[in-house]
Design a protein around this motif. Structure first.
Motif, PDB file in Angstrom:
ATOM      1  N   ASN A  52       0.834  -1.204   0.000  1.00 35.51           N
ATOM      2  CA  ASN A  52       0.000   0.000   0.000  1.00 35.51           C
ATOM      3  C   ASN A  52       0.868   1.253   0.000  1.00 35.51           C
ATOM      4  O   ASN A  52       1.879   1.328   0.703  1.00 35.51           O
ATOM      5  N   GLY A  53       0.469   2.241  -0.791  1.00 31.66           N
ATOM      6  CA  GLY A  53       1.152   3.525  -0.789  1.00 31.66           C
ATOM      7  C   GLY A  53       2.484   3.560  -1.499  1.00 31.66           C
ATOM      8  O   GLY A  53       3.240   4.528  -1.352  1.00 31.66           O
ATOM      9  N   CYS A  54       2.788   2.521  -2.292  1.00 34.57           N
ATOM     10  CA  CYS A  54       4.112   2.474  -2.938  1.00 34.57           C
ATOM     11  C   CYS A  54       4.137   3.205  -4.278  1.00 34.57           C
ATOM     12  O   CYS A  54       5.204   3.330  -4.885  1.00 34.57           O
ATOM     13  N   GLY A  55       2.987   3.663  -4.767  1.00 37.66           N
ATOM     14  CA  GLY A  55       2.977   4.411  -6.021  1.00 37.66           C
ATOM     15  C   GLY A  55       2.363   3.680  -7.200  1.00 37.66           C
ATOM     16  O   GLY A  55       2.454   4.155  -8.336  1.00 37.66           O
ATOM     17  N   LYS A  56       1.708   2.549  -6.963  1.00 38.48           N
ATOM     18  CA  LYS A  56       1.131   1.764  -8.061  1.00 38.48           C
ATOM     19  C   LYS A  56       0.061   2.558  -8.818  1.00 38.48           C
ATOM     20  O   LYS A  56       0.110   2.687 -10.045  1.00 38.48           O
ATOM     21  N   SER A  57      -0.913   3.074  -8.078  1.00 43.08           N
ATOM     22  CA  SER A  57      -2.009   3.817  -8.706  1.00 43.08           C
ATOM     23  C   SER A  57      -1.508   5.117  -9.320  1.00 43.08           C
ATOM     24  O   SER A  57      -2.009   5.552 -10.367  1.00 43.08           O
ATOM     25  N   THR A  58      -0.527   5.736  -8.695  1.00 39.55           N
ATOM     26  CA  THR A  58       0.042   6.971  -9.236  1.00 39.55           C
ATOM     27  C   THR A  58       0.690   6.709 -10.583  1.00 39.55           C
ATOM     28  O   THR A  58       0.518   7.488 -11.541  1.00 39.55           O
ATOM     29  N   LEU A  59       1.427   5.608 -10.704  1.00 44.43           N
ATOM     30  CA  LEU A  59       2.029   5.237 -11.983  1.00 44.43           C
ATOM     31  C   LEU A  59       0.952   4.995 -13.029  1.00 44.43           C
ATOM     32  O   LEU A  59       1.051   5.483 -14.164  1.00 44.43           O
ATOM     33  N   LEU A 223       4.882  -8.678 -14.721  1.00 43.70           N
ATOM     34  CA  LEU A 223       4.716  -7.988 -13.451  1.00 43.70           C
ATOM     35  C   LEU A 223       5.615  -6.761 -13.398  1.00 43.70           C
ATOM     36  O   LEU A 223       6.766  -6.795 -13.856  1.00 43.70           O
ATOM     37  N   ILE A 224       5.079  -5.684 -12.833  1.00 46.39           N
ATOM     38  CA  ILE A 224       5.876  -4.518 -12.458  1.00 46.39           C
ATOM     39  C   ILE A 224       5.793  -4.443 -10.938  1.00 46.39           C
ATOM     40  O   ILE A 224       4.715  -4.233 -10.379  1.00 46.39           O
ATOM     41  N   VAL A 225       6.918  -4.652 -10.267  1.00 47.88           N
ATOM     42  CA  VAL A 225       6.943  -4.716  -8.804  1.00 47.88           C
ATOM     43  C   VAL A 225       7.478  -3.395  -8.268  1.00 47.88           C
ATOM     44  O   VAL A 225       8.572  -2.958  -8.650  1.00 47.88           O
ATOM     45  N   MET A 226       6.697  -2.760  -7.364  1.00 46.70           N
ATOM     46  CA  MET A 226       7.083  -1.457  -6.829  1.00 46.70           C
ATOM     47  C   MET A 226       7.214  -1.490  -5.315  1.00 46.70           C
ATOM     48  O   MET A 226       6.568  -2.291  -4.637  1.00 46.70           O
ATOM     49  N   ARG A 227       8.054  -0.593  -4.814  1.00 51.06           N
ATOM     50  CA  ARG A 227       8.186  -0.378  -3.373  1.00 51.06           C
ATOM     51  C   ARG A 227       8.730   1.024  -3.155  1.00 51.06           C
ATOM     52  O   ARG A 227       9.651   1.468  -3.858  1.00 51.06           O
ATOM     53  N   ASP A 228       8.133   1.764  -2.217  1.00 49.14           N
ATOM     54  CA  ASP A 228       8.593   3.109  -1.851  1.00 49.14           C
ATOM     55  C   ASP A 228       8.738   4.016  -3.075  1.00 49.14           C
ATOM     56  O   ASP A 228       9.709   4.773  -3.200  1.00 49.14           O
ATOM     57  N   GLY A 229       7.771   3.931  -3.985  1.00 43.42           N
ATOM     58  CA  GLY A 229       7.769   4.827  -5.134  1.00 43.42           C
ATOM     59  C   GLY A 229       8.706   4.446  -6.252  1.00 43.42           C
ATOM     60  O   GLY A 229       8.795   5.157  -7.251  1.00 43.42           O
ATOM     61  N   GLN A 230       9.393   3.334  -6.114  1.00 39.17           N
ATOM     62  CA  GLN A 230      10.358   2.913  -7.123  1.00 39.17           C
ATOM     63  C   GLN A 230      10.001   1.548  -7.689  1.00 39.17           C
ATOM     64  O   GLN A 230       9.291   0.767  -7.056  1.00 39.17           O
ATOM     65  N   GLU A 248      11.562  -8.956   0.683  1.00 38.38           N
ATOM     66  CA  GLU A 248      12.148  -7.623   0.473  1.00 38.38           C
ATOM     67  C   GLU A 248      11.079  -6.568   0.242  1.00 38.38           C
ATOM     68  O   GLU A 248      11.136  -5.471   0.812  1.00 38.38           O
ATOM     69  N   VAL A 249      10.081  -6.874  -0.573  1.00 41.96           N
ATOM     70  CA  VAL A 249       9.098  -5.879  -0.982  1.00 41.96           C
ATOM     71  C   VAL A 249       7.945  -5.776   0.009  1.00 41.96           C
ATOM     72  O   VAL A 249       7.480  -4.683   0.329  1.00 41.96           O
ATOM     73  N   PHE A 250       7.470  -6.922   0.506  1.00 42.63           N
ATOM     74  CA  PHE A 250       6.280  -6.928   1.353  1.00 42.63           C
ATOM     75  C   PHE A 250       6.573  -7.198   2.829  1.00 42.63           C
ATOM     76  O   PHE A 250       5.660  -7.134   3.652  1.00 42.63           O
TER      77      PHE A 250
END
Length: 289
Positions: A52-59, A223-230, A248-250
């Motif tokens: 949650n909040g990692c930037g998925k929807s923003t991208l 898959l596009i895997v995101m974390r902390d906006g990256q 690492e991610v979750f």
């Protein structure tokens, strides 16, 4: 599921109509992601995943031209998406937002008909082609029997299929969906995912933000895997979904095993109460006579 190998999938997904290049993206004067570079493979089923909040929807919103990058750019067919006319873009890609509100008192057929807006103008009013597109979308989403119903009267699963029908009536080769299974029970989640897979099998590029990792691995090719906006990594589920990545991610210790039905990666969380941090022992149930 597709019978293509990973190598064959890569070969079919070399072209990308949608590309993000060195993009810094945010909203309300808040920067969410910086220096993002990623391609959406052509005619792929792509899932964007991450906490949650990692930037998925923003991208996704930037790719849909809802948000304009502060720096960098989003390209459609090799040109900045901002340089294309609004209706031109709307004929190439459609977006189903995370939350969609129907106008009060609107009926299903009228809401789905709004998907034809990019094709309307002073010189092109409602046509038989528009009528056919709406009817085809209703039939494809199995909402044709609901066409005269008020949207507000529908169940959550029915309402979501109606919104997908509106997106389908837009007749775009690229479909973008932001968390389309949210608020749906598990049966309706899988019903919707199967519907999206059908659209993909018919040649559409499907890009969706998903929270359920097992659904993402089962249905997506890419898959596009995101974390902390990256962006942490991209690739097929078989390539990228490993226990190390999940932790690492979750922040979740898990096993990644083949799905017993599809063979795709299936994430099984480990039991933190187990001494070894592994699977908890199963206690046999004995019927008392």
């Amino acid at each position: 599921m597709s019978d293509m190998s990973d190598a064959e999938m890569k070969e079919t997904m070399t072209d990308a109509r949608l590309q993000v290049r060195n993009a810094t993206i945010g909203y309300d004067q808040r920067i969410i992601s910086t220096d993002l570079t990623v391609d959406i493979p052509h005619e792929s089923f792509t899932a964007i995943i991450g906490p949650n909040g990692c930037g998925k929807s923003t991208l996704l919103r930037a790719v849909a031209r809802v948000l304009t990058p502060v720096k960098g750019e989003v390209l459609l067919d090799g040109k900045p998406i901002a340089s294309h006319g609004a209706k031109q873009v709307a004929r190439q890609l459609g977006l189903l937002p995370q939350t969609s509100l129907a106008p009060e008192g609107i009926r299903v057929a009228d809401l789905v008909a709004r998907g034809r807006a990019p094709y309307q103008s002073l010189f092109h009013q409602w046509s038989p082609e528009d009528e056919k597109a709406v009817q085809d979308a209703l039939v494809a989403t199995r909402t044709d029997n609901l066409s005269s119903r008020l949207v507000a009267e529908l169940s959550g699963g029915q309402r979501q299929r109606v919104w997908v029908a509106m997106l389908l009536a837009q007749q775009t080769p690229i479909m973008l969906l932001d968390e389309p299974t949210t608020f749906l029970d598990i049966a309706h989640q899988y019903e919707l995912m199967e519907l999206l897979r059908t659209f993909h099998d018919e040649g559409k590029t499907v890009v969706t933000v998903l929270h359920d990792l097992n659904q993402a691995c089962r249905y997506a090719q890419h898959l596009i895997v995101m974390r902390d906006g990256q962006i942490v990594t991209t690739g097929s589920p078989a390539e990228v979904m490993t226990p190390d990545l999940v932790e690492e991610v979750f922040g979740l210790k898990a096993m990644v095993v083949p799905d017993p039905v599809t063979g795709t990666p299936n994430i099984v969380p480990l039991d933190p109460r187990s001494a070894e941090g592994g699977l908890a022992p199963v206690t046999p149930v004995v019927d008392e006579l």
